[in-house]
Design an enzyme around this catalytic site. Structure first.
Site, PDB file in Angstrom:
ATOM      1  N   ARG A  29     -13.150  10.648  36.623  1.00 57.24           N
ATOM      2  CA  ARG A  29     -12.535  11.696  37.018  1.00 57.24           C
ATOM      3  C   ARG A  29     -11.159  11.606  36.903  1.00 57.24           C
ATOM      4  O   ARG A  29     -10.604  10.508  37.623  1.00 57.24           O
ATOM      5  CB  ARG A  29     -13.229  12.351  38.301  1.00 57.24           C
ATOM      6  CG  ARG A  29     -12.802  13.851  38.055  1.00 57.24           C
ATOM      7  CD  ARG A  29     -13.714  14.452  39.177  1.00 57.24           C
ATOM      8  NE  ARG A  29     -14.934  15.010  39.130  1.00 57.24           N
ATOM      9  CZ  ARG A  29     -15.653  15.729  39.724  1.00 57.24           C
ATOM     10  NH1 ARG A  29     -15.096  16.008  40.971  1.00 57.24           N
ATOM     11  NH2 ARG A  29     -16.739  16.159  39.558  1.00 57.24           N
ATOM     12  N   SER A  69     -15.481  19.833  37.863  1.00 55.39           N
ATOM     13  CA  SER A  69     -16.147  20.503  38.929  1.00 55.39           C
ATOM     14  C   SER A  69     -15.232  21.483  39.570  1.00 55.39           C
ATOM     15  O   SER A  69     -14.665  22.258  38.953  1.00 55.39           O
ATOM     16  CB  SER A  69     -16.953  19.764  39.736  1.00 55.39           C
ATOM     17  OG  SER A  69     -17.816  20.478  40.748  1.00 55.39           O
ATOM     18  N   ASP A 125     -19.249  27.431  41.956  1.00 56.82           N
ATOM     19  CA  ASP A 125     -17.889  26.835  41.660  1.00 56.82           C
ATOM     20  C   ASP A 125     -17.905  26.698  40.104  1.00 56.82           C
ATOM     21  O   ASP A 125     -18.779  27.046  39.501  1.00 56.82           O
ATOM     22  CB  ASP A 125     -17.886  25.356  42.365  1.00 56.82           C
ATOM     23  CG  ASP A 125     -18.869  24.409  41.459  1.00 56.82           C
ATOM     24  OD1 ASP A 125     -19.709  24.802  40.993  1.00 56.82           O
ATOM     25  OD2 ASP A 125     -18.681  22.937  41.816  1.00 56.82           O
ATOM     26  N   ASP A 165     -18.175  24.900  37.430  1.00 58.80           N
ATOM     27  CA  ASP A 165     -19.224  24.363  36.674  1.00 58.80           C
ATOM     28  C   ASP A 165     -20.391  24.664  37.183  1.00 58.80           C
ATOM     29  O   ASP A 165     -21.537  24.012  36.632  1.00 58.80           O
ATOM     30  CB  ASP A 165     -19.035  22.750  36.521  1.00 58.80           C
ATOM     31  CG  ASP A 165     -19.161  21.952  37.773  1.00 58.80           C
ATOM     32  OD1 ASP A 165     -18.943  22.397  38.776  1.00 58.80           O
ATOM     33  OD2 ASP A 165     -20.116  21.082  37.734  1.00 58.80           O
ATOM     34  N   ASP A 204     -22.384  23.913  39.806  1.00 62.16           N
ATOM     35  CA  ASP A 204     -23.557  23.284  40.395  1.00 62.16           C
ATOM     36  C   ASP A 204     -23.524  23.385  42.035  1.00 62.16           C
ATOM     37  O   ASP A 204     -24.148  22.665  42.392  1.00 62.16           O
ATOM     38  CB  ASP A 204     -23.241  21.699  39.985  1.00 62.16           C
ATOM     39  CG  ASP A 204     -21.874  21.028  40.438  1.00 62.16           C
ATOM     40  OD1 ASP A 204     -20.973  21.678  40.901  1.00 62.16           O
ATOM     41  OD2 ASP A 204     -21.963  19.726  40.405  1.00 62.16           O
ATOM     42  N   ARG A 205     -22.358  24.189  42.339  1.00 62.43           N
ATOM     43  CA  ARG A 205     -22.398  24.239  43.966  1.00 62.43           C
ATOM     44  C   ARG A 205     -22.623  25.782  44.308  1.00 62.43           C
ATOM     45  O   ARG A 205     -22.066  26.540  43.358  1.00 62.43           O
ATOM     46  CB  ARG A 205     -21.260  23.521  44.532  1.00 62.43           C
ATOM     47  CG  ARG A 205     -21.320  21.938  44.264  1.00 62.43           C
ATOM     48  CD  ARG A 205     -20.245  21.076  44.734  1.00 62.43           C
ATOM     49  NE  ARG A 205     -19.009  21.908  44.937  1.00 62.43           N
ATOM     50  CZ  ARG A 205     -18.037  21.510  46.053  1.00 62.43           C
ATOM     51  NH1 ARG A 205     -18.609  20.509  47.058  1.00 62.43           N
ATOM     52  NH2 ARG A 205     -17.136  22.478  46.267  1.00 62.43           N
ATOM     53  N   GLU A 216     -26.509  18.067  49.856  1.00 62.89           N
ATOM     54  CA  GLU A 216     -25.133  17.052  50.646  1.00 62.89           C
ATOM     55  C   GLU A 216     -24.368  18.376  51.215  1.00 62.89           C
ATOM     56  O   GLU A 216     -24.450  19.510  50.638  1.00 62.89           O
ATOM     57  CB  GLU A 216     -24.582  16.438  49.532  1.00 62.89           C
ATOM     58  CG  GLU A 216     -23.870  17.259  48.144  1.00 62.89           C
ATOM     59  CD  GLU A 216     -23.534  16.374  47.346  1.00 62.89           C
ATOM     60  OE1 GLU A 216     -23.291  14.974  47.653  1.00 62.89           O
ATOM     61  OE2 GLU A 216     -22.853  16.761  46.445  1.00 62.89           O
ATOM     62  N   SER A 272     -21.321  19.053  51.313  1.00 60.09           N
ATOM     63  CA  SER A 272     -20.435  19.750  50.464  1.00 60.09           C
ATOM     64  C   SER A 272     -21.008  20.909  49.364  1.00 60.09           C
ATOM     65  O   SER A 272     -20.712  21.016  48.439  1.00 60.09           O
ATOM     66  CB  SER A 272     -19.472  18.809  49.761  1.00 60.09           C
ATOM     67  OG  SER A 272     -20.226  17.918  48.915  1.00 60.09           O
ATOM     68  N   LYS A 306     -27.749  18.457  41.922  1.00 61.00           N
ATOM     69  CA  LYS A 306     -27.142  19.944  42.471  1.00 61.00           C
ATOM     70  C   LYS A 306     -27.071  20.999  41.652  1.00 61.00           C
ATOM     71  O   LYS A 306     -26.605  20.901  40.611  1.00 61.00           O
ATOM     72  CB  LYS A 306     -26.172  19.712  43.536  1.00 61.00           C
ATOM     73  CG  LYS A 306     -24.902  19.215  42.812  1.00 61.00           C
ATOM     74  CD  LYS A 306     -23.619  19.128  43.924  1.00 61.00           C
ATOM     75  CE  LYS A 306     -22.460  18.485  43.341  1.00 61.00           C
ATOM     76  NZ  LYS A 306     -22.262  17.087  43.237  1.00 61.00           N
TER      77      LYS A 306
END
Length: 544
Positions: A73, A175, A332, A334, A336-337, A434, A436, A448
């Protein structure tokens, strides 16, 4: 400057040996200008040379990216330590070399590539372009590539790797990072993000394959190669079908009076969350119109991270008040959260922390398992997982209810690998997280997943509504039954390594040498784990 003079300058830049006084930099400049075929990033480096910006050239060209908790990243732009066309080609060449070594059936099983909606005009760099170049490198080597024909949530890539029995996959995403960044997230054949030693070995292979191969820049292959397949419809259908495994109250969902607002934070989430709600029997959630469609500039938020709370959820909360919706869901960019907010009786909004949501998810997934289990199902076969920096609420629930709780190192890649291991040993994993705001209900995906988490929260809220309880009230009930677990996580940004070093040295030698703090304000500290030094006061041998 005339066209010819410009051409002469370029050809001089290309062929002259550079004399910056730093042989390593001279070589790096020469390589970059020889290898990079993207006019915008090539021009960025040429401008730095022209202006004698040697320090910046050194910063950009004399180091490489390394794998962090979420793959490679960095910022988009020119240079070997940035994300751009050339570094993605190099990374994929290294991947090819490593995978060829690991899998004799690589060219039968193939490779999955997905992407989000990020982009940067000044570098001609977009997630879709980088995904196409990733595919081109592999197609040129006769590897079948499953390249999604449009943007997808990150969890779709690990899901597709498992479903299609591919050897690995890459998701081009950064992300919830700032808009300048992008990334290259790698999944192994088990559907989990890569862990050690694969990351180190892939980096070694990248180092050995830095010059683009013949065909690596041929992005036209994604339109012409018979080895390119589009898995979008198939994977979306299978994913939505698998979601039904964690839906327990479809009838009730179809009748709920609760309304939900959903923000996709200018990213990929809108269409997929709408579909997931349909699968669960809900009416569609109300989208935040300004944030529904992809926008690489994330123009309505100061940062595209829903974890930042009320300040970035402003548009969602105002729309929810207008629409009389009590629950706000934000995925978010992408997807995944997941962030969740609930309107309180006093008119204020409560934005749940990741740890609070995990308490609700843990209670919910266990309650649904208990009510739906077969007669011979054994609670001792049930597991929940969390990363070590997350709340221990699941541990408290596990102790009281008789199932197993395990913790892993930080990063969902460790959770994914451990789930795979448990499943292979006949165990059942109900929930993992997790702090976050990364959640995984069930085990259809080994990463996730904000899409499934969003619809599970909606079902939980709808169920609780039938017994006149809010999410916030249920959280308190969980605490009353299993013990209060409170946490406050935050961060400071510090860009000065000596300052960082002195902060940690002070903590490690607090009241006297080699002694950590014993109190935090008025509270006694139970345990200290210092992963950097390998110390853990809670272990009999004091080793982390």
């Amino acid at each position: 400057m005339s066209e010819n003079a410009e051409g002469d300058l370029n050809s001089n830049l290309l062929h002259s040996p550079y004399h910056t006084g730093d042989p390593q930099l001279d070589t790096a400049i020469e390589q970059w200008l020889r290898w990079d075929k993207n006019p915008k990033t090539k021009e960025q480096i040429e401008n730095l040379i022209r202006n004698g910006m040697n320090k910046e050239l050194r910063d950009r060209l004399c180091c490489r990216m390394t794998f962090g908790t979420a793959g490679l990243r960095s910022a988009m732009g020119a240079g070997f330590c940035y994300i751009n066309d050339l570094t993605v080609i190099q990374s994929t060449q290294g991947m090819y070399k490593y995978l060829e070594r690991c899998f004799s059936d690589f060219k039968q099983r193939g490779f999955v590539v997905g992407y989000d909606t990020r982009g940067q005009v000044t570098s001609s760099c977009s997630s879709q372009r980088l995904a196409e170049l990733t595919a081109a490198v592999l197609l040129a080597k006769d590897v079948p590539v499953y390249l999604f024909s449009r943007y997808v949530p990150t969890p779709f890539v690990p899901y597709a790797v498992q479903e299609l029995r591919a050897v690995a996959g890459v998701m081009i995403t950064a992300s919830h990072n700032r808009k300048e960044d992008n990334g290259y997230k790698v999944y192994w054949e088990n559907g989990a993000q890569i862990t050690s030693p694969h990351d180190k070995e892939i980096l070694k292979c990248i180092e050995e394959c830095v010059e683009p191969w013949h065909g690596s820049w041929n992005d036209n292959l994604v339109n012409t190669s018979p080895l390119k397949r589009d898995p979008l419809q198939d994977i979306c259908r299978r994913y939505m079908e698998d979601l039904k495994k964690i839906c327990f109250y479809r009838e009730l969902n179809s009748q709920t009076t609760l309304k939900f607002v959903h923000s996709s934070f200018h990213g990929v989430g809108h269409d997929y969350v709408q579909l997931a709600f349909q699968v669960f029997g809900f009416k569609p959630p109300i989208p935040v119109p300004e944030q529904k469609d992809p926008d690489p500039d994330f123009s309505t938020v100061k940062c595209p991270n829903p974890e930042e709370g009320e300040s970035v959820l402003e548009l969602s909360l105002r729309l929810a008040e207008k629409e009389n919706a009590r629950v706000v869901l934000a995925t978010d960019p992408d997807a995944d959260r997941l962030a969740v907010a609930e309107l309180q009786e006093n008119g204020n909004w409560k934005v749940f922390t990741g740890n609070e949501l995990a308490a609700l998810f843990g209670w919910w997934m266990f309650d649904c398992w208990r009510k739906n289990k077969s007669r011979n199902a054994d609670v001792k076969n049930i597991y929940m997982l969390a990363t070590t920096v997350s709340s221990k609420i699941l541990k408290a629930i596990a102790l009281k209810e008789g199932f197993h709780f395990e913790e892993t190192l930080p990063g969902f890649k460790w959770i994914g690998s451990r789930i795979k291991n448990l499943l292979e040993n006949g165990k059942e994993v109900l929930f993992s997280f997790e702090e976050s705001i990364g959640f995984l209900c069930g085990t259809s995906v080994l990463d996730k997943d904000g899409v499934s988490a969003a619809v599970v929260v909606a079902e939980m809220a709808s169920y609780l509504e039938t017994v006149n309880i809010t999410l916030t009230q249920q959280l308190i009930k969980i605490y009353e039954k299993y013990g209060y677990h409170l946490s406050k996580t935050s961060y400071f940004l510090c860009y000065d390594p000596p300052t960082i070093k002195s902060i940690f040295e002070r903590l490690r030698n607090f009241d006297s040498p080699k002694e950590y703090p014993k109190f935090c304000g008025t509270f006694a500290i139970l345990h200290i784990r210092d992963v950097t030094t390998g110390y853990d006061s809670s272990q009999p041998n004091k080793k982390s």
